[in-house]
Design an enzyme around this catalytic site. Structure first.
Site, PDB file in Angstrom:
ATOM      1  N   GLU A  35       0.869  -1.166   0.000  1.00  0.00           N
ATOM      2  CA  GLU A  35       0.000   0.000   0.000  1.00  0.00           C
ATOM      3  C   GLU A  35       0.914   1.226   0.000  1.00  0.00           C
ATOM      4  O   GLU A  35       1.792   1.330   0.858  1.00  0.00           O
ATOM      5  CB  GLU A  35      -0.896  -0.006   1.253  1.00  0.00           C
ATOM      6  CG  GLU A  35      -1.904   1.112   1.208  1.00  0.00           C
ATOM      7  CD  GLU A  35      -2.770   1.213   2.470  1.00  0.00           C
ATOM      8  OE1 GLU A  35      -3.425   2.252   2.635  1.00  0.00           O
ATOM      9  OE2 GLU A  35      -2.777   0.264   3.281  1.00  0.00           O
ATOM     10  N   ARG A 260       5.008 -12.701   9.740  1.00  0.00           N
ATOM     11  CA  ARG A 260       5.714 -11.471   9.397  1.00  0.00           C
ATOM     12  C   ARG A 260       7.007 -11.374  10.186  1.00  0.00           C
ATOM     13  O   ARG A 260       7.178 -12.026  11.212  1.00  0.00           O
ATOM     14  CB  ARG A 260       4.839 -10.242   9.595  1.00  0.00           C
ATOM     15  CG  ARG A 260       4.229 -10.079  10.966  1.00  0.00           C
ATOM     16  CD  ARG A 260       3.079  -9.086  10.931  1.00  0.00           C
ATOM     17  NE  ARG A 260       3.512  -7.739  10.602  1.00  0.00           N
ATOM     18  CZ  ARG A 260       2.937  -6.971   9.677  1.00  0.00           C
ATOM     19  NH1 ARG A 260       1.936  -7.418   8.971  1.00  0.00           N
ATOM     20  NH2 ARG A 260       3.356  -5.752   9.459  1.00  0.00           N
ATOM     21  N   LYS A 270       4.269   0.874   9.296  1.00  0.00           N
ATOM     22  CA  LYS A 270       4.412   2.146   8.595  1.00  0.00           C
ATOM     23  C   LYS A 270       3.769   3.292   9.374  1.00  0.00           C
ATOM     24  O   LYS A 270       4.265   4.408   9.343  1.00  0.00           O
ATOM     25  CB  LYS A 270       3.793   2.038   7.205  1.00  0.00           C
ATOM     26  CG  LYS A 270       4.700   1.323   6.221  1.00  0.00           C
ATOM     27  CD  LYS A 270       4.072   1.242   4.846  1.00  0.00           C
ATOM     28  CE  LYS A 270       3.020   0.167   4.800  1.00  0.00           C
ATOM     29  NZ  LYS A 270       2.449  -0.056   3.482  1.00  0.00           N
TER      30      LYS A 270
END
Ligand code: ATP
Ligand code: MG
Length: 558
Positions: A35, A260, A270
């Site tokens: 994204e 992850r 982020k």
């Protein structure tokens, strides 16, 4: 790529199996779907190495797809930075650059199809009401009063939503699934929301935007992705993605979830990284303390070392946290082989060699890299006035201090034995300069009579030295898991105020005059350093990439 060897893990097992079964006619097609709402971090590097790596290993294709469904948080600056970072890491998507926003029209058609099937409806509940109606893990949800609108009414309302007839937040389109499903994602999830916002690619064409859940699976399907690899938190979304694809009767990619990457002493989100940038805890996304790819690049990490790290940590199904010492260990191993050795003094202490002739100077031979004989040797100048490190001298040394002190003899690397005869002090008691005598017979660093010294110091010649600023970095946070905070606390409270130390008056050996941004060196005894990208002809700036001390070796032994 030559650093990729035959690897095995549960994902590669699945792929080999699928190939054996001739699934998808032997086609392998993955994608990396960022994204564009921030810069990429080392966690993304894990996903990039995996997705692009699989395509390379199995002669497939990997798409770069920007998941740009949220016009409020996305900027083209991020798109550019993401492309730059992936290329820098050594991967290439070729022609295969896609944007979820390119599918907005297609997704709209899909939504109309669901409405026509009676599988989606326009709902007027507010965000807060939808949350209340949704229920909890233990309590079923309640059906929206708008759930049984007619297909005709839904089609009209949805069209009007698109045409801009309604204000933000007044209506949404929801899938009609099951309000009592044990999986909360299946309780009539939102597919579209109204947002009168400019999108970085579609401008003001749209005032309704698809949710991530409504976009992701269909985008994978449209692109004919065979293996849609994502992180574990999407496991619970898989039934929903399957449901959408089933209703639409379109091609099903296979979704596989993996754990992850988490790293100690840093954050991997982020949102949090953006906060550090915006609130000026760090100097931008590429601050060398940041776990971003651009930060690591500026810090002096090579793409090869980052890929190597991603390979070594592997992929698994279980969440875990990697010790940042392991990452530094990998960086250090590579630099040990490659970086040229030089001498630089961070906190200079002046040393006068009393018995060395005033105007004399000479060149001594130094080895460029003991790990790499082909790196050869260089000349370093020696003269009467030198600098050593302040911390290499103690007037009243404790037992285990073997470096320089009054009356003590030490070796200057590649030069001579020197003995301290006097320490001249400032009024405040601090040391102004040392006076030493050298032994001309010890040239090169050994005494012909076989006498030994217990320490070897690095040094530079005053007359030949060049000035530089050196930036020393420490962990970004004081806590191993800074993102885990008690209620009401803030992860930024764990920020390490001492994570950056700027040392302004360093003295370096003259060969560094030719150093260019990105060049890597080992400053003997001090660590590995790179020339900062902000270096100018007026000001030479170095970043310490990593210290010499391998904490990982210690951790591994315990
Ligand atoms: P963040 O929480 O940092 O915003 P994200 O998952 O929202 O991360 P995306 O841009 O959606 O960021 O991520 C793009 C791809 O990178 C996704 O496929 C995601 O699974 C993967 N990814 C993101 N963070 C990690 C991580 N820490 N480890 C492995 N893969 C990751
Ligand atoms: Mg995301």
């Amino acid at each position: 790529m030559n650093d990729i060897k035959e690897k095995t893990d549960f994902i590669r097992e699945i792929i080999r199996q699928d190939l054996q079964n001739k699934k998808n006619n032997g086609r392998i097609h993955t994608r990396f779907p960022p994204e564009p709402n921030g810069y990429l971090h080392i966690g993304h590097a894990k996903s990039i190495c995996l997705n692009f790596g699989l395509a390379e290993e199995f002669s497939g294709i990997c798409n770069l797809r920007f998941d740009d469904t949220n016009p409020t948080k996305e900027e083209s600056e991020y798109v550019q930075s993401i492309k730059k970072d992936i290329k820098w890491l050594g991967f290439d998507w070729g022609q295969n650059e896609y944007y979820a926003s390119d599918y907005f029209e297609k997704l709209y058609e899909f939504a109309v199809l669901l409405i026509k099937k009676g599988k989606a409806y326009v709902c007027d509940l507010s965000t807060e009401e939808i949350r209340q109606y949704r229920g909890t893990l233990t309590a079923p949800g309640r059906e929206s009063p708008y759930r049984n609108r007619s297909i005709k009414e839904n089609l009209t309302l949805f069209k009007e939503m698109r045409d801009g007839k309604y204000p933000d937040g007044s209506k949404v389109l929801r899938a009609k699934i099951d309000m009592s499903s044990p999986n909360l994602n299946m309780r009539d999830p939102v597919m579209y929301r109204i947002l009168h916002k400019i999108h970085h690619r579609t401008g003001n064409n749209w005032c309704i935007y698809p949710t991530y859940d409504w976009t992701h699976g269909q985008s994978d399907s449209i692109e004919n992705i065979t293996h849609s690899i994502c992180t574990l938190e999407f496991e619970d979304h898989r039934p929903l993605y399957d449901w959408f694809l089933d209703q639409l009767e379109i091609y099903h990619p296979r979704q596989i979830e993996f754990a992850r990457l988490n790293l100690t002493y840093t954050v991997m989100s982020k949102r949090m990284l953006l906060e550090l940038v915006e609130k000026k805890y760090v100097n931008g996304w590429d601050d060398p303390r940041m776990p971003t790819i651009s930060g690591m690049k500026r810090r002096g990490y090579s793409p090869q070392a980052i890929r190597n790290f991603c390979q070594q940590i592997g992929v698994s199904k279980a969440d875990s946290t990697v010790d940042i010492a392991f990452l530094e260990h990998i960086i250090r191993e590579e630099l040990n082989k490659k970086a040229a050795r030089v001498m630089g003094v961070l906190n200079p202490l002046r040393v006068v060699i009393d018995n060395y002739p005033d105007d004399q100077e000479e060149e001594l031979t130094a080895i460029n890299n003991p790990e790499d004989p082909s790196a050869g040797t260089r000349k370093i100048p020696f003269s009467k006035i030198l600098y050593i490190e302040q911390e290499d001298f103690m007037e009243n040394p404790p037992d285990k201090f073997y470096r320089l002190s009054p009356g003590r003899e030490v070796r200057l690397r590649y030069a001579y034995f020197i003995k301290c005869v006097d320490a001249v002090k400032n009024k405040d008691g601090s040391i102004l300069e040392l006076h030493c005598i050298y032994d001309p017979l010890t040239k090169g660093g050994d005494a012909p009579d076989g006498r030994k010294v217990k320490a070897t110091l690095h040094w530079v010649s005053d007359r030949h030295s060049i000035p530089a600023e050196v930036r020393l970095y420490d962990k970004l946070f004081t806590k191993e898991n800074p993102a885990r905070v008690e209620d009401g606390d803030d992860f930024k409270e764990n920020f390490n105020e001492n994570s950056l130390q700027i040392v302004k008056n360093c003295k370096l050996e003259p060969s560094l005059m030719r150093a260019k941004p990105g060049n890597m060196y080992q400053f003997e005894r001090l660590g590995y350093f790179c020339v900062d990208s902000g270096t100018t002809n007026e000001k030479l700036v170095f970043n310490r990439t990593v210290t010499l001390k391998d904490e990982w070796a210690k951790i591994r032994k315990t």
